[in-house]
Design a protein around this motif. Structure first.
Motif, PDB file in Angstrom:
ATOM      1  N   UNK A   1       0.848  -1.182   0.000  1.00  0.00           N
ATOM      2  CA  UNK A   1       0.000   0.000   0.000  1.00  0.00           C
ATOM      3  C   UNK A   1       0.887   1.237   0.000  1.00  0.00           C
ATOM      4  N   UNK A   2       0.448   2.252  -0.716  1.00  0.00           N
ATOM      5  CA  UNK A   2       1.162   3.524  -0.756  1.00  0.00           C
ATOM      6  C   UNK A   2       0.149   4.663  -0.679  1.00  0.00           C
TER       7      UNK A   2
ATOM      8  N   UNK B   1      -3.516   3.702  -1.732  1.00  0.00           N
ATOM      9  CA  UNK B   1      -3.657   2.846  -2.907  1.00  0.00           C
ATOM     10  C   UNK B   1      -3.021   1.489  -2.632  1.00  0.00           C
ATOM     11  N   UNK B   2      -3.730   0.446  -3.036  1.00  0.00           N
ATOM     12  CA  UNK B   2      -3.198  -0.913  -2.967  1.00  0.00           C
ATOM     13  C   UNK B   2      -2.513  -1.202  -4.298  1.00  0.00           C
ATOM     14  N   UNK B   3      -1.377  -1.868  -4.228  1.00  0.00           N
ATOM     15  CA  UNK B   3      -0.701  -2.259  -5.468  1.00  0.00           C
ATOM     16  C   UNK B   3      -0.451  -3.749  -5.448  1.00  0.00           C
ATOM     17  N   UNK B   4      -0.519  -4.322  -6.640  1.00  0.00           N
ATOM     18  CA  UNK B   4      -0.252  -5.743  -6.816  1.00  0.00           C
ATOM     19  C   UNK B   4       0.702  -5.898  -7.993  1.00  0.00           C
ATOM     20  N   UNK B   5       1.828  -6.546  -7.738  1.00  0.00           N
ATOM     21  CA  UNK B   5       2.823  -6.778  -8.789  1.00  0.00           C
ATOM     22  C   UNK B   5       2.507  -8.070  -9.523  1.00  0.00           C
ATOM     23  N   UNK B   6       2.404  -7.953 -10.818  1.00  0.00           N
ATOM     24  CA  UNK B   6       2.264  -9.087 -11.727  1.00  0.00           C
ATOM     25  C   UNK B   6       3.239  -8.825 -12.859  1.00  0.00           C
ATOM     26  N   UNK B   7       4.517  -8.789 -12.508  1.00  0.00           N
ATOM     27  CA  UNK B   7       5.540  -8.333 -13.444  1.00  0.00           C
ATOM     28  C   UNK B   7       5.368  -9.004 -14.806  1.00  0.00           C
TER      29      UNK B   7
ATOM     30  N   UNK C   1       3.791  -6.102 -15.073  1.00  0.00           N
ATOM     31  CA  UNK C   1       2.786  -5.107 -14.707  1.00  0.00           C
ATOM     32  C   UNK C   1       2.752  -4.881 -13.203  1.00  0.00           C
ATOM     33  N   UNK C   2       2.325  -3.686 -12.835  1.00  0.00           N
ATOM     34  CA  UNK C   2       1.969  -3.385 -11.453  1.00  0.00           C
ATOM     35  C   UNK C   2       0.623  -2.669 -11.521  1.00  0.00           C
ATOM     36  N   UNK C   3      -0.361  -3.214 -10.804  1.00  0.00           N
ATOM     37  CA  UNK C   3      -1.712  -2.674 -10.808  1.00  0.00           C
ATOM     38  C   UNK C   3      -1.951  -1.900  -9.516  1.00  0.00           C
ATOM     39  N   UNK C   4      -2.533  -0.706  -9.634  1.00  0.00           N
ATOM     40  CA  UNK C   4      -2.840   0.140  -8.486  1.00  0.00           C
ATOM     41  C   UNK C   4      -4.333   0.431  -8.473  1.00  0.00           C
ATOM     42  N   UNK C   5      -4.939   0.338  -7.313  1.00  0.00           N
ATOM     43  CA  UNK C   5      -6.321   0.760  -7.143  1.00  0.00           C
ATOM     44  C   UNK C   5      -6.455   1.368  -5.757  1.00  0.00           C
ATOM     45  N   UNK C   6      -7.477   2.168  -5.551  1.00  0.00           N
ATOM     46  CA  UNK C   6      -7.649   2.757  -4.225  1.00  0.00           C
ATOM     47  C   UNK C   6      -7.953   1.649  -3.232  1.00  0.00           C
ATOM     48  N   UNK C   7      -7.505   1.838  -2.014  1.00  0.00           N
ATOM     49  CA  UNK C   7      -7.754   0.843  -0.976  1.00  0.00           C
ATOM     50  C   UNK C   7      -9.259   0.672  -0.761  1.00  0.00           C
ATOM     51  N   UNK C   8     -10.019   1.769  -0.857  1.00  0.00           N
ATOM     52  CA  UNK C   8     -11.476   1.673  -0.717  1.00  0.00           C
ATOM     53  C   UNK C   8     -12.082   0.781  -1.797  1.00  0.00           C
ATOM     54  N   UNK C   9     -11.621   0.975  -3.024  1.00  0.00           N
ATOM     55  CA  UNK C   9     -12.105   0.145  -4.137  1.00  0.00           C
ATOM     56  C   UNK C   9     -11.744  -1.319  -3.885  1.00  0.00           C
ATOM     57  N   UNK C  10     -10.536  -1.547  -3.414  1.00  0.00           N
ATOM     58  CA  UNK C  10     -10.074  -2.907  -3.139  1.00  0.00           C
ATOM     59  C   UNK C  10     -10.889  -3.536  -2.008  1.00  0.00           C
ATOM     60  N   UNK C  11     -11.189  -2.754  -0.971  1.00  0.00           N
ATOM     61  CA  UNK C  11     -11.989  -3.275   0.145  1.00  0.00           C
ATOM     62  C   UNK C  11     -13.394  -3.657  -0.317  1.00  0.00           C
ATOM     63  N   UNK C  12     -13.972  -2.861  -1.214  1.00  0.00           N
ATOM     64  CA  UNK C  12     -15.338  -3.114  -1.677  1.00  0.00           C
ATOM     65  C   UNK C  12     -15.424  -4.234  -2.711  1.00  0.00           C
ATOM     66  N   UNK C  13     -14.407  -4.346  -3.577  1.00  0.00           N
ATOM     67  CA  UNK C  13     -14.523  -5.267  -4.703  1.00  0.00           C
ATOM     68  C   UNK C  13     -13.466  -6.376  -4.719  1.00  0.00           C
TER      69      UNK C  13
END
Length: 194
Positions: free
Chosen positions: A71-72, A84-90, A92-104
């Motif tokens: 998280x950053x 923002x939550x980030x997930x590395x899938x080299x 690629x690195x995907x970023x989404x808001x923590x709120x969005x991640x918590x909901x979905x």
């Protein structure tokens, strides 16, 4: 955040689909960097870019393979930020808001996608990085650049910064977000206590 299979990529994963090979042939690493940065300078395109030395990208990949989530914060003003939550899938690195991640959860839509292009590692010892802002209402270019640079910094640092990533993934109850904010030069003492 969805895996690569469920994500429509904003940019090709091949450098040669993004940049014409003839534009960089015969140029040294510094000139290629200048071309790359100039190519991404148009703010209307909702893209940011950087260039990472190949050896730092190797460290990034090693860290991401063992500890792919983090998280950053994105600072919005004094004592105001969004996480923002980030997930590395080299690559690629995907970023989404923590709120969005918590909901979905894993179905959360990325706000920002960072793509690493490794085609120049052998010849120039660099990795070109492009960040596509998927949701411009959620992130501006300065904030996206901050996420990009901080992700690289925290995943490649051999000290306390990378330790935050390790703790977040392996000992989440010990992760201290306020210490993360302090490590970024933000005074967390004014934030409410939990």
């Amino acid at each position: 955040m969805p895996g690569q299979a469920g994500l429509s990529l904003p940019s090709s994963k091949s450098l040669w689909d993004v940049l014409k090979r003839e534009h960089i042939e015969g140029h040294d690493a510094q000139h290629v960097k200048d071309i790359w940065m100039e190519y991404h300078a148009d703010p209307a395109k909702n893209r940011v870019a950087t260039v990472v030395p190949a050896h730092k990208y190797d460290v990034f990949c090693e860290t991401a393979a063992l500890t792919p989530m983090f998280v950053l914060p994105v600072f919005r003003g004094p004592n105001s930020f969004e996480t923002f939550a980030l997930q590395c899938q080299t690559p690629l690195v995907l970023f989404t808001s923590l709120e969005e991640f918590k909901h979905h959860g894993s179905a959360a839509t990325p706000h920002f996608v960072m793509t690493h292009y490794t085609e120049l590692v052998k010849s120039h010892k660099i990795v070109l990085v492009r960040g596509d802002i998927i949701q411009p209402h959620a992130l501006d270019m300065i904030q996206a650049m901050s996420l990009m640079l901080n992700a690289h910094e925290y995943f490649t640092d051999f000290g306390a910064k990378r330790e935050f990533v390790h703790i977040f993934n392996n000992r989440p109850n010990e992760f201290d977000f306020k210490k993360l904010l302090d490590s970024m030069g933000h005074d967390s003492s004014r934030l409410p206590r939990e």
